[in-house]
Design an enzyme around this catalytic site. Structure first.
Site, mmCIF file in Angstrom:
data_model
loop_
_atom_site.group_PDB
_atom_site.id
_atom_site.type_symbol
_atom_site.label_atom_id
_atom_site.label_comp_id
_atom_site.label_asym_id
_atom_site.label_seq_id
_atom_site.Cartn_x
_atom_site.Cartn_y
_atom_site.Cartn_z
ATOM 1 N N GLY A 297 -73.980 -62.648 20.446
ATOM 2 C CA GLY A 297 -73.742 -62.967 19.042
ATOM 3 C C GLY A 297 -72.947 -61.941 18.261
ATOM 4 N N GLN A 298 -72.523 -60.857 18.945
ATOM 5 C CA GLN A 298 -71.735 -59.867 18.207
ATOM 6 C C GLN A 298 -70.437 -60.504 17.739
ATOM 7 O OE1 GLN A 298 -73.057 -59.345 21.257
ATOM 8 N NE2 GLN A 298 -73.496 -57.181 21.609
ATOM 9 N N GLU A 299 -69.880 -59.958 16.665
ATOM 10 C CA GLU A 299 -68.691 -60.563 16.057
ATOM 11 C C GLU A 299 -67.592 -60.810 17.091
ATOM 12 O OE1 GLU A 299 -67.251 -58.410 12.704
ATOM 13 O OE2 GLU A 299 -65.887 -60.028 12.125
ATOM 14 N N SER A 300 -67.366 -59.843 17.965
ATOM 15 C CA SER A 300 -66.266 -59.968 18.932
ATOM 16 C C SER A 300 -66.495 -61.115 19.911
ATOM 17 C CB SER A 300 -66.123 -58.657 19.711
ATOM 18 O OG SER A 300 -67.349 -58.373 20.364
ATOM 19 N N LEU A 301 -67.770 -61.510 20.102
ATOM 20 C CA LEU A 301 -68.077 -62.562 21.086
ATOM 21 C C LEU A 301 -68.151 -63.948 20.458
ATOM 22 C CD1 LEU A 301 -70.844 -60.756 23.168
ATOM 23 C CD2 LEU A 301 -68.505 -61.242 23.888
#
Ligand code: G3D
Length: 179
Positions: free
Chosen positions: A69-73
């Site tokens: 769920g990190q922004e980059s993912l």
């Protein structure tokens, strides 16, 4: 012969139903996935890429993808959408600041053509924390009532104890059986 195999597969519940678990980082996605499996809280580290596990409930089998769920993912979420029957959106019920971001991600996701037939289960996680929002508050903030094209359900839960998760699985099962 093909028909017989198909009927036997129905009787024995052989078809797997694809489920994706999404939500912002730290919402509790990985803890929920492994709580579904083991009924015990596990030590987790941030999801890099994805974890996938099979969960069986009576004759119904779910193949569950836990997506980072990190922004980059988040930009990669759509590569998992194909054939998804259920989207589980995990919300950290204490994370008031990022609820608008969660709402935007949810509605963007549901507009995607590959998810037009998917049902949505919102898990209002971390209910053990005293400053957590209720499921009703989260439902209102995410404007779930505006979702008309998808079957949806919101469930309060605590991934550490597993409270609320059996009811979630029952709802998921009822959705795939109905379809
Ligand atoms: P993610 O996969 O969505 O990124 P994780 O989230 O499953 O890795 O969980 C993030 C942190 O929240 C973990 O703590 C985990 O133990 C905690 N957590 C998950 N669910 C609950 C819950 O219901 N209640 C409480 N109190 N905590 C929860 P750490 O300390 O390992 O970062």
């Amino acid at each position: 012969m093909g028909n017989l195999v198909a009927r036997l597969m129905t009787v024995f519940g052989d078809r797997e139903h694809k489920v994706i678990i999404v939500g912002l980082d730290n919402a509790g996605k990985t803890t929920i996935l492994y709580q579904f499996l083991t009924k015990e809280a596990v030590h987790t580290s941030p999801t890099i890429g994805s974890n996938v596990e099979e969960i069986a409930l009576r004759k119904t089998r779910f193949l569950v993808w836990d997506i980072g769920g990190q922004e980059s993912l988040r930009a990669t979420w759509m590569s998992y959408y194909g054939n998804t029957e259920i989207v589980i959106l995990v919300v950290d019920s204490t994370d008031r600041e990022r609820l608008t971001l969660t709402k935007d991600e949810l509605h963007r996701m549901l507009a995607h053509e590959d998810l037009q037939n998917a049902s949505v289960l919102v898990l209002a996680n971390k209910q053990d924390m005293k400053n957590s929002m209720t499921a009703a508050e989260i439902s209102q903030c995410l404007t779930l009532n505006s979702i008309t094209g998808h079957s949806w359900h919101v469930q309060a839960c605590c991934a550490l104890t597993g409270e609320g998760l059996p009811a979630s699985l029952d709802w998921m099962r009822s959705r795939v059986v109905a379809n």
